[in-house]
Design a protein around this motif. Structure first.
Motif, PDB file in Angstrom:
ATOM      1  N   VAL A   5       0.608 -10.193  -5.040  1.00  0.00           N
ATOM      2  CA  VAL A   5       1.491  -9.754  -3.964  1.00  0.00           C
ATOM      3  C   VAL A   5       0.728  -8.686  -3.202  1.00  0.00           C
ATOM      4  N   ILE A   6       0.780  -8.777  -1.886  1.00  0.00           N
ATOM      5  CA  ILE A   6       0.058  -7.833  -1.051  1.00  0.00           C
ATOM      6  C   ILE A   6       0.970  -7.345   0.066  1.00  0.00           C
ATOM      7  N   GLY A   7       0.850  -6.082   0.409  1.00  0.00           N
ATOM      8  CA  GLY A   7       1.656  -5.510   1.480  1.00  0.00           C
ATOM      9  C   GLY A   7       0.916  -4.360   2.148  1.00  0.00           C
ATOM     10  N   VAL A   8       1.321  -4.042   3.374  1.00  0.00           N
ATOM     11  CA  VAL A   8       0.676  -3.000   4.176  1.00  0.00           C
ATOM     12  C   VAL A   8       1.668  -1.873   4.439  1.00  0.00           C
ATOM     13  N   PHE A   9       1.221  -0.649   4.190  1.00  0.00           N
ATOM     14  CA  PHE A   9       2.048   0.526   4.444  1.00  0.00           C
ATOM     15  C   PHE A   9       1.443   1.336   5.582  1.00  0.00           C
ATOM     16  N   ASP A  10       2.310   1.894   6.414  1.00  0.00           N
ATOM     17  CA  ASP A  10       1.857   2.740   7.517  1.00  0.00           C
ATOM     18  C   ASP A  10       1.530   4.149   7.062  1.00  0.00           C
ATOM     19  N   SER A  11       2.122   4.588   5.953  1.00  0.00           N
ATOM     20  CA  SER A  11       1.884   5.960   5.503  1.00  0.00           C
ATOM     21  C   SER A  11       1.592   6.000   4.010  1.00  0.00           C
ATOM     22  N   LYS A  12       0.866   7.041   3.640  1.00  0.00           N
ATOM     23  CA  LYS A  12       0.546   7.241   2.226  1.00  0.00           C
ATOM     24  C   LYS A  12       1.808   7.528   1.423  1.00  0.00           C
ATOM     25  N   GLU A  13       2.790   8.199   2.052  1.00  0.00           N
ATOM     26  CA  GLU A  13       4.037   8.508   1.351  1.00  0.00           C
ATOM     27  C   GLU A  13       4.778   7.235   0.965  1.00  0.00           C
ATOM     28  N   GLN A  14       4.822   6.264   1.883  1.00  0.00           N
ATOM     29  CA  GLN A  14       5.471   4.985   1.585  1.00  0.00           C
ATOM     30  C   GLN A  14       4.767   4.289   0.422  1.00  0.00           C
ATOM     31  N   ALA A  15       3.447   4.232   0.496  1.00  0.00           N
ATOM     32  CA  ALA A  15       2.677   3.556  -0.549  1.00  0.00           C
ATOM     33  C   ALA A  15       2.846   4.255  -1.889  1.00  0.00           C
ATOM     34  N   GLU A  16       2.788   5.578  -1.873  1.00  0.00           N
ATOM     35  CA  GLU A  16       2.923   6.345  -3.107  1.00  0.00           C
ATOM     36  C   GLU A  16       4.292   6.119  -3.738  1.00  0.00           C
ATOM     37  N   LYS A  17       5.335   6.117  -2.913  1.00  0.00           N
ATOM     38  CA  LYS A  17       6.691   5.908  -3.424  1.00  0.00           C
ATOM     39  C   LYS A  17       6.836   4.499  -4.016  1.00  0.00           C
ATOM     40  N   ALA A  18       6.291   3.504  -3.320  1.00  0.00           N
ATOM     41  CA  ALA A  18       6.373   2.126  -3.815  1.00  0.00           C
ATOM     42  C   ALA A  18       5.644   1.975  -5.141  1.00  0.00           C
ATOM     43  N   VAL A  19       4.443   2.526  -5.227  1.00  0.00           N
ATOM     44  CA  VAL A  19       3.678   2.406  -6.472  1.00  0.00           C
ATOM     45  C   VAL A  19       4.394   3.140  -7.602  1.00  0.00           C
ATOM     46  N   SER A  20       4.953   4.290  -7.306  1.00  0.00           N
ATOM     47  CA  SER A  20       5.698   5.040  -8.316  1.00  0.00           C
ATOM     48  C   SER A  20       6.886   4.215  -8.830  1.00  0.00           C
ATOM     49  N   GLN A  21       7.603   3.583  -7.917  1.00  0.00           N
ATOM     50  CA  GLN A  21       8.744   2.749  -8.326  1.00  0.00           C
ATOM     51  C   GLN A  21       8.287   1.545  -9.149  1.00  0.00           C
ATOM     52  N   MET A  22       7.145   0.962  -8.767  1.00  0.00           N
ATOM     53  CA  MET A  22       6.633  -0.169  -9.549  1.00  0.00           C
ATOM     54  C   MET A  22       6.268   0.281 -10.952  1.00  0.00           C
ATOM     55  N   ARG A  23       5.613   1.437 -11.057  1.00  0.00           N
ATOM     56  CA  ARG A  23       5.256   1.958 -12.380  1.00  0.00           C
ATOM     57  C   ARG A  23       6.512   2.201 -13.212  1.00  0.00           C
ATOM     58  N   ASN A  24       7.555   2.744 -12.592  1.00  0.00           N
ATOM     59  CA  ASN A  24       8.817   2.997 -13.298  1.00  0.00           C
ATOM     60  C   ASN A  24       9.539   1.712 -13.658  1.00  0.00           C
ATOM     61  N   SER A  25       9.193   0.615 -12.990  1.00  0.00           N
ATOM     62  CA  SER A  25       9.811  -0.688 -13.260  1.00  0.00           C
ATOM     63  C   SER A  25       9.024  -1.502 -14.278  1.00  0.00           C
ATOM     64  N   GLY A  26       7.984  -0.900 -14.850  1.00  0.00           N
ATOM     65  CA  GLY A  26       7.252  -1.592 -15.902  1.00  0.00           C
ATOM     66  C   GLY A  26       5.911  -2.182 -15.506  1.00  0.00           C
ATOM     67  N   PHE A  27       5.465  -1.961 -14.273  1.00  0.00           N
ATOM     68  CA  PHE A  27       4.141  -2.439 -13.891  1.00  0.00           C
ATOM     69  C   PHE A  27       3.099  -1.492 -14.471  1.00  0.00           C
ATOM     70  N   ASP A  28       2.047  -2.072 -14.986  1.00  0.00           N
ATOM     71  CA  ASP A  28       0.962  -1.310 -15.583  1.00  0.00           C
ATOM     72  C   ASP A  28      -0.071  -0.964 -14.512  1.00  0.00           C
ATOM     73  N   THR A  29      -0.855   0.084 -14.762  1.00  0.00           N
ATOM     74  CA  THR A  29      -1.874   0.491 -13.791  1.00  0.00           C
ATOM     75  C   THR A  29      -2.923  -0.591 -13.563  1.00  0.00           C
TER      76      THR A  29
END
Length: 168
Positions: A5-29
């Protein structure tokens, strides 16, 4: 079966929040990668460019050689930044890549971001499009996980403002 899955973010804050939520949802680094344009003069050494918000030229991530992570931009994503590094990509310039994609991009330096994405099943035309988005200063998030998890990754990306979210 593993999908990407690939996606484009306009800001680092958006990307950081999304990655944080994915990590909290069980995605591994080892399932999450980030690619962002780096500041001038930083490729391969972490540099001291001035094009980013934290002023140190590395988007808040230390180079692989440093072996450490900072609490700043994208580097605050726990272990994800452990694989982070600054790379010089011909035609693109300096980029920061964190996660498993960093190795693909550095191994396919002549193919750049698009070459690394092709290795993960992204069609060449779309890979070039995403590489162009990074060149424009946007942040690319790529998740490579079992097909049962990719729907959740795409949902989280979209909820956090990602554009052009695709699954391959």
């Amino acid at each position: 079966m593993v999908k990407t899955v690939i996606g484009v973010f306009d800001s680092k804050e958006q990307a950081e929040k999304a990655v944080s939520q994915m990590r909290n949802s069980g995605f591994d680094t080892n399932e999450i990668s980030i690619v962002a344009k780096g500041a001038k003069g930083e490729a391969g050494r972490g540099g001291n460019g001035d094009d980013d918000d934290d002023g140190d030229g590395n988007l808040g991530m230390d180079t692989v050689a440093d072996g450490t992570t900072t609490g700043g931009v994208l580097g605050g994503l726990a272990g994800l930044a452990l694989g982070a590094g600054a790379l010089a990509v011909p035609g693109l310039g300096p980029i920061i890549a964190a996660g498993p994609i960093a190795g693909l991009i550095s191994g396919a330096a002549t193919g750049g971001v698009a070459g690394g994405l092709i290795d993960w099943g992204i069609p060449e035309e779309r890979g070039r499009y995403y590489e162009g988005e990074v060149k424009k200063g946007r942040i690319l998030a790529v998740v490579r996980a079992h097909e049962q998890k990719v729907g959740n990754a795409a949902k989280i990306m979209r909820q956090n403002g990602a554009k052009d979210v695709e699954t391959h």
